[in-house]
Write a protein that holds these residues in place. Structure first.
Motif, PDB file in Angstrom:
ATOM      1  N   GLU A   1      17.510   5.090   5.674  1.00 42.66           N
ATOM      2  CA  GLU A   1      17.384   4.994   4.501  1.00 42.66           C
ATOM      3  C   GLU A   1      17.469   4.325   3.239  1.00 42.66           C
ATOM      4  OE1 GLU A   1      16.197   8.010   1.123  1.00 42.66           O
ATOM      5  OE2 GLU A   1      15.383   7.114   2.978  1.00 42.66           O
ATOM      6  N   ALA A   2      18.846   3.653   3.391  1.00 44.84           N
ATOM      7  CA  ALA A   2      19.354   2.627   2.718  1.00 44.84           C
ATOM      8  C   ALA A   2      18.380   1.466   2.621  1.00 44.84           C
ATOM      9  CB  ALA A   2      20.642   2.246   2.809  1.00 44.84           C
ATOM     10  N   ALA A   3      17.875   0.982   3.782  1.00 46.93           N
ATOM     11  CA  ALA A   3      17.054  -0.019   3.949  1.00 46.93           C
ATOM     12  C   ALA A   3      15.669   0.272   3.242  1.00 46.93           C
ATOM     13  CB  ALA A   3      16.679  -0.348   5.417  1.00 46.93           C
ATOM     14  N   ARG A   4      15.201   1.488   3.618  1.00 41.29           N
ATOM     15  CA  ARG A   4      13.850   1.919   3.133  1.00 41.29           C
ATOM     16  C   ARG A   4      13.913   1.939   1.523  1.00 41.29           C
ATOM     17  NH1 ARG A   4      11.396   5.984   0.493  1.00 41.29           N
ATOM     18  NH2 ARG A   4      13.412   7.296   0.265  1.00 41.29           N
ATOM     19  N   VAL A   5      14.821   2.375   0.746  1.00 39.27           N
ATOM     20  CA  VAL A   5      14.998   2.393  -0.565  1.00 39.27           C
ATOM     21  C   VAL A   5      15.093   1.168  -1.148  1.00 39.27           C
ATOM     22  CG1 VAL A   5      16.409   3.238  -2.587  1.00 39.27           C
ATOM     23  CG2 VAL A   5      16.130   4.854  -0.635  1.00 39.27           C
ATOM     24  N   ALA A   6      15.681   0.197  -0.522  1.00 30.58           N
ATOM     25  CA  ALA A   6      15.922  -1.227  -1.020  1.00 30.58           C
ATOM     26  C   ALA A   6      14.666  -1.911  -0.793  1.00 30.58           C
ATOM     27  CB  ALA A   6      16.896  -2.046   0.080  1.00 30.58           C
ATOM     28  N   VAL A   7      13.892  -1.851   0.034  1.00 33.81           N
ATOM     29  CA  VAL A   7      12.491  -2.484   0.273  1.00 33.81           C
ATOM     30  C   VAL A   7      11.674  -1.876  -0.624  1.00 33.81           C
ATOM     31  CG1 VAL A   7      10.680  -2.611   1.735  1.00 33.81           C
ATOM     32  CG2 VAL A   7      12.666  -2.957   2.698  1.00 33.81           C
ATOM     33  N   GLU A   8      11.390  -0.400  -0.810  1.00 31.86           N
ATOM     34  CA  GLU A   8      10.666  -0.100  -2.186  1.00 31.86           C
ATOM     35  C   GLU A   8      10.839  -0.411  -3.375  1.00 31.86           C
ATOM     36  OE1 GLU A   8       9.438   3.975  -1.773  1.00 31.86           O
ATOM     37  OE2 GLU A   8       9.195   3.995   0.345  1.00 31.86           O
ATOM     38  N   THR A   9      12.165  -0.488  -3.591  1.00 28.35           N
ATOM     39  CA  THR A   9      12.846  -1.056  -4.871  1.00 28.35           C
ATOM     40  C   THR A   9      12.287  -2.477  -4.997  1.00 28.35           C
ATOM     41  OG1 THR A   9      14.678   0.549  -4.604  1.00 28.35           O
ATOM     42  CG2 THR A   9      14.903  -1.472  -6.299  1.00 28.35           C
ATOM     43  N   LEU A  10      12.530  -3.248  -4.206  1.00 27.33           N
ATOM     44  CA  LEU A  10      12.034  -4.619  -4.508  1.00 27.33           C
ATOM     45  C   LEU A  10      10.691  -4.932  -4.651  1.00 27.33           C
ATOM     46  CD1 LEU A  10      13.979  -6.418  -1.379  1.00 27.33           C
ATOM     47  CD2 LEU A  10      14.481  -6.456  -3.933  1.00 27.33           C
ATOM     48  N   SER A  11       9.799  -3.881  -3.967  1.00 24.66           N
ATOM     49  CA  SER A  11       8.294  -3.980  -3.944  1.00 24.66           C
ATOM     50  C   SER A  11       7.895  -3.657  -5.397  1.00 24.66           C
ATOM     51  CB  SER A  11       7.664  -3.041  -3.000  1.00 24.66           C
ATOM     52  OG  SER A  11       6.283  -2.828  -3.298  1.00 24.66           O
ATOM     53  N   ARG A  12       8.571  -2.457  -6.002  1.00 23.37           N
ATOM     54  CA  ARG A  12       8.256  -1.891  -7.389  1.00 23.37           C
ATOM     55  C   ARG A  12       8.859  -2.935  -8.453  1.00 23.37           C
ATOM     56  NH1 ARG A  12       6.703   3.740  -7.242  1.00 23.37           N
ATOM     57  NH2 ARG A  12       6.984   4.459  -5.048  1.00 23.37           N
ATOM     58  N   ALA A  13       9.929  -3.262  -8.208  1.00 29.53           N
ATOM     59  CA  ALA A  13      10.863  -4.164  -9.385  1.00 29.53           C
ATOM     60  C   ALA A  13      10.132  -5.575  -9.602  1.00 29.53           C
ATOM     61  CB  ALA A  13      12.101  -4.324  -8.987  1.00 29.53           C
ATOM     62  N   LEU A  14       9.667  -6.111  -8.298  1.00 23.31           N
ATOM     63  CA  LEU A  14       9.049  -7.439  -8.261  1.00 23.31           C
ATOM     64  C   LEU A  14       7.743  -7.543  -8.265  1.00 23.31           C
ATOM     65  CD1 LEU A  14      11.572  -9.211  -5.872  1.00 23.31           C
ATOM     66  CD2 LEU A  14      11.605  -9.221  -8.526  1.00 23.31           C
ATOM     67  N   ARG A  15       6.999  -6.157  -8.026  1.00 18.85           N
ATOM     68  CA  ARG A  15       5.338  -6.198  -8.321  1.00 18.85           C
ATOM     69  C   ARG A  15       4.817  -6.891  -7.150  1.00 18.85           C
ATOM     70  NH1 ARG A  15       3.987  -5.833 -14.575  1.00 18.85           N
ATOM     71  NH2 ARG A  15       5.429  -3.955 -15.166  1.00 18.85           N
ATOM     72  N   ILE A  16       5.480  -6.547  -5.757  1.00 15.38           N
ATOM     73  CA  ILE A  16       4.988  -7.486  -4.654  1.00 15.38           C
ATOM     74  C   ILE A  16       4.689  -6.575  -3.486  1.00 15.38           C
ATOM     75  CG2 ILE A  16       6.302  -9.766  -5.176  1.00 15.38           C
ATOM     76  CD1 ILE A  16       8.346  -8.632  -3.054  1.00 15.38           C
TER      77      ILE A  16
ATOM     78  N   TRP B   1       4.419  -4.236  -0.248  1.00 14.59           N
ATOM     79  CA  TRP B   1       5.416  -3.765   0.448  1.00 14.59           C
ATOM     80  C   TRP B   1       5.960  -4.723   1.594  1.00 14.59           C
ATOM     81  CZ3 TRP B   1       6.620  -2.633   5.432  1.00 14.59           C
ATOM     82  CH2 TRP B   1       7.706  -1.643   5.730  1.00 14.59           C
ATOM     83  N   ILE B   2       4.809  -5.179   2.192  1.00 11.80           N
ATOM     84  CA  ILE B   2       5.366  -6.182   3.480  1.00 11.80           C
ATOM     85  C   ILE B   2       5.814  -7.429   2.959  1.00 11.80           C
ATOM     86  CG2 ILE B   2       2.950  -7.492   3.281  1.00 11.80           C
ATOM     87  CD1 ILE B   2       4.876  -6.201   6.660  1.00 11.80           C
ATOM     88  N   ASP B   3       5.729  -7.736   1.672  1.00 15.56           N
ATOM     89  CA  ASP B   3       6.503  -9.017   1.158  1.00 15.56           C
ATOM     90  C   ASP B   3       7.706  -8.623   1.064  1.00 15.56           C
ATOM     91  OD1 ASP B   3       4.495 -11.167   1.645  1.00 15.56           O
ATOM     92  OD2 ASP B   3       3.527 -10.552  -0.367  1.00 15.56           O
ATOM     93  N   ALA B   4       7.995  -7.407   0.341  1.00 15.09           N
ATOM     94  CA  ALA B   4       9.272  -7.031   0.047  1.00 15.09           C
ATOM     95  C   ALA B   4      10.099  -6.732   1.292  1.00 15.09           C
ATOM     96  CB  ALA B   4       9.055  -5.656  -0.806  1.00 15.09           C
ATOM     97  N   TYR B   5       9.329  -6.203   2.534  1.00 13.80           N
ATOM     98  CA  TYR B   5      10.007  -6.237   3.733  1.00 13.80           C
ATOM     99  C   TYR B   5      10.710  -7.368   4.197  1.00 13.80           C
ATOM    100  CZ  TYR B   5      10.192  -3.852   8.409  1.00 13.80           C
ATOM    101  OH  TYR B   5      10.595  -3.288   9.628  1.00 13.80           O
TER     102      TYR B   5
END
Length: 307
Positions: A241-256, A258-262
């Motif tokens: 869950e910590a990893a999931r939230v981190a990846v989704e946060t990066l995707s939204r915050a950087l507007r990239i 999901w796979i790039d955020a991953y």
């Protein structure tokens, strides 16, 4: 005008219960001193006092609760930890069935640890001290005991909740009803044997509020990074869950995508364990500020819900 409020250790509670009467009320920006008992309620005074002899209804006391004005459901309570003092004597305990390797423990045992300046003495060893807060949380409809961590905070046992840190807690009830306790003079990540160097002490904090910014989990800002703290029944679930939230946060915050955020998370995000021994286990994901600044991260997090 900033006020200073002191809450002493006679005001403790054992559930993050929204029905509790606050012992003090402050405004955002005020300073508060929480004077705390140790996690064992002061019941262990010598190495002859082992944990099977103590009253477990008095374990993990939190000082408070504190009502913060202009704070309500859907807001975030901000707690700046300005300083942290601990007593000169602590204890570490374990017993059969307790901790990660509890099946190998044949009898309960207590060790007294002296805290001298920047060191904790354990037997003949001098270990660098690391003063931290084990329990910090707000009221929740679950009415969790102060020994259980979750979205409300609680017994997070996370080393980065220390002097110089900023803790963000999602608020579920008017005033938040903040409590703090369970100070440690030293703890390793994981808290393997079920306790750390348990000490009494005092914490000076400044409280604030971020309006209309819901968070999926508590966040700690410390040392150039932000930590997403997730507590779940299994450590594997908490890490995922910590990893999931981190990846989704990066995707939204950087507007990239999901796979790039991953992939970015695999390059720049660390995951780790706070504690392995509470009823729920706590893991963290660390996002450095050079990747995402706190304001941007909090805004992105407010769009994410826990799974």
């Amino acid at each position: 005008m900033t006020r200073l409020v002191v809450i002493d250790e006679s005001h403790v509670f054992y559930e993050f219960n929204p029905g509790l009467e606050p012992v003090a009320r402050v405004k955002p920006g005020d300073l508060v001193v929480f004077k705390t008992l140790d996690a064992l309620g002061g019941q262990v005074k010598s190495e002859e006092d082992t944990i099977e002899k103590i009253d477990f209804t008095r374990v993990n006391p939190a000082t408070g609760p504190l009502y913060v004005e202009d704070t309500g459901p859907g807001d975030v309570l901000v707690v700046d930890v300005l300083s942290l003092e601990v007593s000169g004597r602590g204890v570490i305990v374990t017993a059969p069935g307790e901790g990660v390797l509890g099946e190998r423990v044949d009898k309960a045992k207590t060790r007294v640890c002296m805290v001298n300046g920047d060191y904790v003495e354990f037997k003949s060893l001098k270990l660098p001290a690391w003063r931290m807060i084990g329990v910090i949380g707000v009221a929740s409809d679950e009415k969790p005991s102060t020994g259980i961590p979750g979205r409300h905070g609680g017994n997070l046992d996370t080393k980065y909740i220390t002097a110089g840190s900023r803790v963000y807690l999602p608020v579920f009830h008017e005033g938040g009803l903040l409590g703090i306790g369970d100070l440690h003079a030293l703890m390793g990540h994981g808290e393997i044997c079920v306790s750390a160097c348990e000490v009494s002490g005092s914490v000076l904090v400044r409280v604030g509020v971020v309006k209309n910014t819901s968070l999926p989990w508590p966040i700690v800002d410390y040392g150039g990074s932000l930590y997403i703290l997730v507590s779940m029944d299994s450590i594997n679930d908490a890490l995922r869950e910590a990893a999931r939230v981190a990846v989704e946060t990066l995707s939204r915050a950087l507007r990239i995508d999901w796979i790039d955020a991953y992939m970015l998370a695999s390059l720049g995000v660390d995951v780790g364990v706070s504690q392995l021994v509470d009823p729920r286990k706590t893991a963290w994901a660390r996002i450095p500020k050079h990747i995402v600044q706190p304001d941007t991260l909090l805004k992105a997090l407010s769009e994410i819900r826990p799974e």
